[in-house]
Motif scaffolding. Structure first.
Motif, PDB file in Angstrom:
ATOM      1  N   LEU A  69     -93.963-105.449 -24.179  1.00 25.41           N
ATOM      2  CA  LEU A  69     -95.160-105.889 -23.468  1.00 25.41           C
ATOM      3  C   LEU A  69     -95.078-105.631 -21.972  1.00 25.41           C
ATOM      4  N   ASP A  70     -93.872-105.653 -21.397  1.00 24.45           N
ATOM      5  CA  ASP A  70     -93.728-105.485 -19.958  1.00 24.45           C
ATOM      6  C   ASP A  70     -93.568-104.031 -19.542  1.00 24.45           C
ATOM      7  N   GLY A  71     -93.204-103.161 -20.447  1.00 26.43           N
ATOM      8  CA  GLY A  71     -92.941-101.771 -20.100  1.00 26.43           C
ATOM      9  C   GLY A  71     -94.152-101.053 -19.538  1.00 26.43           C
ATOM     10  N   ALA A  72     -95.296-101.209 -20.180  1.00 22.02           N
ATOM     11  CA  ALA A  72     -96.500-100.528 -19.707  1.00 22.02           C
ATOM     12  C   ALA A  72     -96.970-101.114 -18.386  1.00 22.02           C
ATOM     13  N   VAL A 120     -93.651 -97.338 -11.075  1.00 23.25           N
ATOM     14  CA  VAL A 120     -92.598 -96.343 -10.905  1.00 23.25           C
ATOM     15  C   VAL A 120     -93.237 -95.015 -10.500  1.00 23.25           C
ATOM     16  N   GLU A 121     -92.729 -94.457  -9.396  1.00 23.90           N
ATOM     17  CA  GLU A 121     -93.277 -93.179  -8.941  1.00 23.90           C
ATOM     18  C   GLU A 121     -92.554 -92.033  -9.639  1.00 23.90           C
TER      19      GLU A 121
END
Length: 51
Positions: free
Chosen positions: A34-37, A43-44
């Motif tokens: 759930l937190d990855g997206a 993140v560049e």
């Protein structure tokens, strides 16, 4: 009263269909990260140099 004879089974069927869809998604791993997206947008990515 006659309308309830049709509406109650339809409501129960739709509820069971939604519950089955939830358990299918849970079993397929749709709720694993759930937190990855949410953090991926911060993140560049490295840009490739133009040639």
């Amino acid at each position: 009263m006659n309308g309830l004879v049709f509406l109650i089974p339809i409501a129960l069927g739709l509820g069971l269909l939604g519950l089955a869809a939830f358990f299918w998604a849970l079993r397929q791993g749709q709720f694993d990260d759930l937190d990855g997206a949410a953090l991926r947008i911060l993140v560049e990515d490295e840009e490739e140099p133009a040639s």
